[in-house]
Design an enzyme around this catalytic site. Structure first.
Site, PDB file in Angstrom:
ATOM      1  N   ASN A 184       0.951  -1.115  -0.045  1.00 40.34           N
ATOM      2  CA  ASN A 184       0.206   0.002   0.040  1.00 40.34           C
ATOM      3  C   ASN A 184       0.977   1.301   0.309  1.00 40.34           C
ATOM      4  O   ASN A 184       1.576   1.622   0.843  1.00 40.34           O
ATOM      5  CB  ASN A 184      -0.978   0.134   1.285  1.00 40.34           C
ATOM      6  CG  ASN A 184      -2.052   1.000   1.076  1.00 40.34           C
ATOM      7  OD1 ASN A 184      -2.246   1.557   0.083  1.00 40.34           O
ATOM      8  ND2 ASN A 184      -3.089   0.813   1.931  1.00 40.34           N
ATOM      9  N   HIS A 205     -15.202  -4.488  10.744  1.00 41.30           N
ATOM     10  CA  HIS A 205     -14.880  -3.286  11.058  1.00 41.30           C
ATOM     11  C   HIS A 205     -15.990  -2.306  11.549  1.00 41.30           C
ATOM     12  O   HIS A 205     -16.532  -1.749  10.605  1.00 41.30           O
ATOM     13  CB  HIS A 205     -13.670  -2.459  10.385  1.00 41.30           C
ATOM     14  CG  HIS A 205     -12.527  -3.472  10.152  1.00 41.30           C
ATOM     15  ND1 HIS A 205     -11.293  -2.551   9.571  1.00 41.30           N
ATOM     16  CD2 HIS A 205     -12.020  -4.533  10.246  1.00 41.30           C
ATOM     17  CE1 HIS A 205     -10.363  -3.260  10.075  1.00 41.30           C
ATOM     18  NE2 HIS A 205     -10.645  -4.432  10.295  1.00 41.30           N
ATOM     19  N   ARG A 252     -14.299  -5.257  15.555  1.00 35.43           N
ATOM     20  CA  ARG A 252     -13.384  -4.364  15.772  1.00 35.43           C
ATOM     21  C   ARG A 252     -13.978  -3.113  16.161  1.00 35.43           C
ATOM     22  O   ARG A 252     -14.660  -2.701  15.168  1.00 35.43           O
ATOM     23  CB  ARG A 252     -12.236  -4.159  14.739  1.00 35.43           C
ATOM     24  CG  ARG A 252     -10.985  -3.255  15.460  1.00 35.43           C
ATOM     25  CD  ARG A 252      -9.909  -3.113  14.269  1.00 35.43           C
ATOM     26  NE  ARG A 252     -10.298  -2.076  13.535  1.00 35.43           N
ATOM     27  CZ  ARG A 252      -9.435  -1.439  12.571  1.00 35.43           C
ATOM     28  NH1 ARG A 252      -8.319  -2.073  12.394  1.00 35.43           N
ATOM     29  NH2 ARG A 252      -9.858  -0.457  12.110  1.00 35.43           N
ATOM     30  N   TYR A 262      -7.689   7.252  13.103  1.00 37.65           N
ATOM     31  CA  TYR A 262      -7.676   6.101  12.217  1.00 37.65           C
ATOM     32  C   TYR A 262      -8.939   5.195  12.378  1.00 37.65           C
ATOM     33  O   TYR A 262      -9.511   5.066  13.403  1.00 37.65           O
ATOM     34  CB  TYR A 262      -6.542   5.376  12.875  1.00 37.65           C
ATOM     35  CG  TYR A 262      -6.322   3.992  12.249  1.00 37.65           C
ATOM     36  CD1 TYR A 262      -6.011   3.716  10.899  1.00 37.65           C
ATOM     37  CD2 TYR A 262      -6.617   3.162  12.882  1.00 37.65           C
ATOM     38  CE1 TYR A 262      -5.755   2.606  10.588  1.00 37.65           C
ATOM     39  CE2 TYR A 262      -6.773   1.683  12.679  1.00 37.65           C
ATOM     40  CZ  TYR A 262      -6.189   1.589  11.264  1.00 37.65           C
ATOM     41  OH  TYR A 262      -6.324   0.238  10.730  1.00 37.65           O
ATOM     42  N   ASP A 308      -7.887  -1.372  17.623  1.00 34.91           N
ATOM     43  CA  ASP A 308      -6.686  -1.215  17.027  1.00 34.91           C
ATOM     44  C   ASP A 308      -5.980   0.194  17.612  1.00 34.91           C
ATOM     45  O   ASP A 308      -6.730   1.254  17.323  1.00 34.91           O
ATOM     46  CB  ASP A 308      -6.742  -1.177  15.437  1.00 34.91           C
ATOM     47  CG  ASP A 308      -5.452  -0.996  14.835  1.00 34.91           C
ATOM     48  OD1 ASP A 308      -4.285  -0.973  15.318  1.00 34.91           O
ATOM     49  OD2 ASP A 308      -5.208  -0.972  13.259  1.00 34.91           O
ATOM     50  N   HIS A 360      -2.931   1.428  16.438  1.00 30.58           N
ATOM     51  CA  HIS A 360      -2.197   1.596  15.435  1.00 30.58           C
ATOM     52  C   HIS A 360      -0.871   2.371  15.582  1.00 30.58           C
ATOM     53  O   HIS A 360      -0.611   3.297  15.325  1.00 30.58           O
ATOM     54  CB  HIS A 360      -2.996   2.597  14.561  1.00 30.58           C
ATOM     55  CG  HIS A 360      -2.748   2.404  12.917  1.00 30.58           C
ATOM     56  ND1 HIS A 360      -2.319   3.299  12.128  1.00 30.58           N
ATOM     57  CD2 HIS A 360      -3.145   1.301  12.357  1.00 30.58           C
ATOM     58  CE1 HIS A 360      -2.274   2.698  10.958  1.00 30.58           C
ATOM     59  NE2 HIS A 360      -3.011   1.746  11.141  1.00 30.58           N
ATOM     60  N   GLU A 362      -4.751  -4.215  19.627  1.00 26.27           N
ATOM     61  CA  GLU A 362      -3.826  -4.296  18.612  1.00 26.27           C
ATOM     62  C   GLU A 362      -2.674  -3.095  18.465  1.00 26.27           C
ATOM     63  O   GLU A 362      -2.914  -1.941  18.462  1.00 26.27           O
ATOM     64  CB  GLU A 362      -4.634  -4.539  17.112  1.00 26.27           C
ATOM     65  CG  GLU A 362      -3.949  -4.417  15.981  1.00 26.27           C
ATOM     66  CD  GLU A 362      -4.738  -4.576  14.591  1.00 26.27           C
ATOM     67  OE1 GLU A 362      -4.145  -4.181  13.686  1.00 26.27           O
ATOM     68  OE2 GLU A 362      -5.889  -4.858  14.760  1.00 26.27           O
ATOM     69  N   GLU A 369       1.198  -6.340  11.638  1.00 18.12           N
ATOM     70  CA  GLU A 369       0.715  -6.389  10.223  1.00 18.12           C
ATOM     71  C   GLU A 369       1.765  -5.726   9.543  1.00 18.12           C
ATOM     72  O   GLU A 369       1.792  -6.043   8.179  1.00 18.12           O
ATOM     73  CB  GLU A 369      -0.472  -5.670  10.298  1.00 18.12           C
ATOM     74  CG  GLU A 369      -0.494  -4.128  10.659  1.00 18.12           C
ATOM     75  CD  GLU A 369      -1.713  -3.366  10.384  1.00 18.12           C
ATOM     76  OE1 GLU A 369      -1.923  -2.334   9.945  1.00 18.12           O
ATOM     77  OE2 GLU A 369      -2.662  -3.742  11.140  1.00 18.12           O
ATOM     78  N   ARG A 416       0.357 -10.833  13.730  1.00 15.30           N
ATOM     79  CA  ARG A 416      -0.538 -10.513  12.656  1.00 15.30           C
ATOM     80  C   ARG A 416       0.201 -10.405  11.440  1.00 15.30           C
ATOM     81  O   ARG A 416      -0.306  -9.762  10.500  1.00 15.30           O
ATOM     82  CB  ARG A 416      -1.360  -9.136  13.155  1.00 15.30           C
ATOM     83  CG  ARG A 416      -1.979  -9.261  14.460  1.00 15.30           C
ATOM     84  CD  ARG A 416      -2.924  -8.076  14.505  1.00 15.30           C
ATOM     85  NE  ARG A 416      -4.009  -8.060  13.277  1.00 15.30           N
ATOM     86  CZ  ARG A 416      -4.236  -7.307  12.227  1.00 15.30           C
ATOM     87  NH1 ARG A 416      -3.379  -6.263  12.273  1.00 15.30           N
ATOM     88  NH2 ARG A 416      -5.093  -7.524  11.358  1.00 15.30           N
ATOM     89  N   HIS A 423      -3.280  -9.865   9.273  1.00 17.14           N
ATOM     90  CA  HIS A 423      -4.057  -8.501   8.593  1.00 17.14           C
ATOM     91  C   HIS A 423      -4.795  -9.120   7.514  1.00 17.14           C
ATOM     92  O   HIS A 423      -4.430  -9.963   6.723  1.00 17.14           O
ATOM     93  CB  HIS A 423      -2.660  -7.762   8.336  1.00 17.14           C
ATOM     94  CG  HIS A 423      -3.032  -6.468   7.692  1.00 17.14           C
ATOM     95  ND1 HIS A 423      -3.846  -5.594   8.104  1.00 17.14           N
ATOM     96  CD2 HIS A 423      -2.787  -6.148   6.403  1.00 17.14           C
ATOM     97  CE1 HIS A 423      -3.761  -4.482   7.251  1.00 17.14           C
ATOM     98  NE2 HIS A 423      -3.417  -4.861   6.140  1.00 17.14           N
ATOM     99  N   ASP A 448      -5.966  -3.405   1.624  1.00 20.01           N
ATOM    100  CA  ASP A 448      -4.723  -3.171   0.753  1.00 20.01           C
ATOM    101  C   ASP A 448      -4.338  -4.513   0.638  1.00 20.01           C
ATOM    102  O   ASP A 448      -3.099  -4.795  -0.054  1.00 20.01           O
ATOM    103  CB  ASP A 448      -3.456  -2.484   1.696  1.00 20.01           C
ATOM    104  CG  ASP A 448      -3.256  -2.995   2.977  1.00 20.01           C
ATOM    105  OD1 ASP A 448      -4.110  -4.006   3.604  1.00 20.01           O
ATOM    106  OD2 ASP A 448      -2.508  -2.389   3.593  1.00 20.01           O
ATOM    107  N   GLU A 475      -8.731 -10.985  10.016  1.00 21.31           N
ATOM    108  CA  GLU A 475      -9.470  -9.892   9.705  1.00 21.31           C
ATOM    109  C   GLU A 475     -10.103  -9.890   8.374  1.00 21.31           C
ATOM    110  O   GLU A 475      -9.536 -10.461   7.508  1.00 21.31           O
ATOM    111  CB  GLU A 475      -8.198  -8.640   9.466  1.00 21.31           C
ATOM    112  CG  GLU A 475      -8.798  -7.235   9.475  1.00 21.31           C
ATOM    113  CD  GLU A 475      -8.002  -6.345   9.621  1.00 21.31           C
ATOM    114  OE1 GLU A 475      -8.298  -5.051   9.622  1.00 21.31           O
ATOM    115  OE2 GLU A 475      -6.408  -6.468   9.344  1.00 21.31           O
ATOM    116  N   TRP A 488       1.521   7.261  12.120  1.00 20.86           N
ATOM    117  CA  TRP A 488       0.183   7.202  11.770  1.00 20.86           C
ATOM    118  C   TRP A 488      -0.397   5.787  11.981  1.00 20.86           C
ATOM    119  O   TRP A 488      -1.558   5.530  12.445  1.00 20.86           O
ATOM    120  CB  TRP A 488      -0.101   7.324   9.795  1.00 20.86           C
ATOM    121  CG  TRP A 488      -1.101   7.203   9.778  1.00 20.86           C
ATOM    122  CD1 TRP A 488      -2.506   8.256   9.750  1.00 20.86           C
ATOM    123  CD2 TRP A 488      -2.022   6.076   9.130  1.00 20.86           C
ATOM    124  NE1 TRP A 488      -3.677   7.888   9.245  1.00 20.86           N
ATOM    125  CE2 TRP A 488      -3.395   6.475   8.757  1.00 20.86           C
ATOM    126  CE3 TRP A 488      -1.497   4.797   8.569  1.00 20.86           C
ATOM    127  CZ2 TRP A 488      -4.269   5.475   8.448  1.00 20.86           C
ATOM    128  CZ3 TRP A 488      -2.349   4.115   8.012  1.00 20.86           C
ATOM    129  CH2 TRP A 488      -3.736   4.148   7.967  1.00 20.86           C
TER     130      TRP A 488
END
Length: 403
Positions: free
Chosen positions: A38, A123, A148, A160, A211, A213, A237, A263, A284, A313, A317, A340, A403
């Site tokens: 991605n 999600h 999630r 996010y 998550d 992130h 996560e 991930e 993951r 994951h 993407d 996921e 991010w």
């Protein structure tokens, strides 16, 4: 023996960019592999076209392990997301070929099914807590056993995992990266309230995940995990960046909330200490970024020794080729935990016709020989590549952040 006579890269954008490798043999059998990275898709496409494909021509397509070792050790510059995504694409395509020649789905070649299907999570996201819970109810009505939860944070313009779409989330967009702002203190105050209200509304029979992130320090993650213990999360996560694997020791000292990470891992070395010291509960790593089925099996085998389960994951993407590979892997591996699942757009599903299916919260790869997924090249050609970036993040004072 089936000899590789050609291989080529197909880049398509049916709503988002995907990179696919197609390998053909002299027996008329071909296989497909996902090479999508991605925001850096063309780097992997070039790596394959300019450096890997010339080395494949003439090789026995059945020698999956030898070809994997050749591409990994032979490059000298090992690992990294570009290299490992390219190797993964080759590996998936070769497993696809082997399955088609054998007349068996790949999960049968991996030892057969260890379960009836792979539990997946959806999600649920919303601009606020009530909207997130509303979305979660919709997943439960569809039969999902795990969801999630991500919610907008008061005082932050963007968060996010939150999008305007009910069942789709695609953060990569724009010809240049979007910049967002972050506040750890606002987030830390908000998340326990989200799960407090979610348990009241959703009950205790559903698995709830969240998550972070990569946005907390280890001690902040320990505090959040402790705050969330009353709500019995399935996992927390990516609580902190995992480059420093030892950082998870500090989190473990402060919370019993299960931890998942990986991930963005691309080799067993990224997870070795985390697994051996039992600092995580779920790894993951994903089939496309961690070297394909061959290498992901090694990660899972190491994890199994330490009662760590898989939780691969599975965002959008990853193309349906990766999803098919992940489900073949997940159906067979003994220490599977959860998969996921972010559904693809109808345009993507049309470009990548597949045999996998979802029923009552479980996914199954199907019984078609190989991976059970294909690529409609004529349709793919109608969707030209469009440059897109993942967002970048800053603190409210302007400091660059994760991010």
């Amino acid at each position: 023996m089936p000899r590789i006579i050609s291989a080529r890269v197909i880049v398509t954008c049916p709503g988002r960019n995907f990179v696919t490798l197609k390998i053909e043999t002299d027996q008329g059998v071909y296989g497909v592999g996902d090479a999508t990275l991605n925001g850096r898709e063309l780097a992997v496409a070039s790596y394959l076209t300019d450096h890997v494909i010339p080395c494949l021509i003439g090789r026995d397509a059945h020698t999956i392990e030898d070809i994997w070792q050749y591409l990994y050790k032979g490059a000298y510059w090992r690992r990294g997301p570009v290299t490992m995504s390219a190797i993964a694409a080759v590996d998936m395509a070769l497993w696809d070929i082997k399955g088609k020649i054998a007349g068996l789905p790949v999960w049968q070649l991996l030892g057969g099914a260890s379960r009836e299907g792979c539990m997946v999570y959806g999600h649920a996201n919303g601009s606020d807590i009530s909207e997130t819970i509303e979305r979660a109810h919709e997943y439960l009505e569809q039969g999902y056993k795990a969801v999630r939860l991500q919610s907008g944070v008061p005082g932050l313009a963007a968060t996010y995992g939150v999008s305007g779409e009910r069942f789709y989330y695609e953060p990569a967009k724009g010809s240049l990266p979007e910049e967002t702002l972050w506040s750890t203190s606002k987030y830390m105050r908000h998340v326990p309230e989200l799960f407090d209200k979610a348990r009241d509304a959703l009950g205790w029979d559903v698995h709830l995940l969240h998550d972070v992130h990569h946005r907390l320090t280890p001690i902040e993650a320990g505090r959040l995990g402790k705050d969330l213990e009353p709500y019995r999360l399935f996992w927390l996560e990516d609580a902190t960046p995992a480059e420093n694997q030892a950082g998870f020791r500090l989190i473990r000292q402060h919370t019993t909330t299960p931890l998942a990470v990986g991930e963005i891992f691309n080799s067993i070395w990224d997870a070795k200490q985390l697994i051996e010291e039992q600092l995580i509960d779920y790894v993951r790593a994903t089939v496309v970024h961690a070297g394909g089925i061959t290498h992901l099996r090694r990660i899972a085998a190491l994890a199994d020794l330490y009662q760590v389960r898989t939780g691969c994951h599975g965002a959008t993407d990853l193309s349906p080729v990766s999803m098919a590979a992940a489900l073949n892997f997940g159906l067979s591996v003994p220490n599977f935990g959860i998969q996921e699942y972010m559904r693809h757009t109808p345009e993507t599903d049309a470009v990548f016709p597949h045999a996998y299916s979802l029923s009552n919260g479980l996914m199954h790869p199907g019984d078609k020989p190989g991976l059970g997924v294909d690529l409609d090249e004529a349709l793919a050609a109608q969707y030209e590549y469009k440059r897109a970036y993942l967002p970048v993040n800053r603190l409210e004072d302007g400091t660059m952040f994760n991010w």
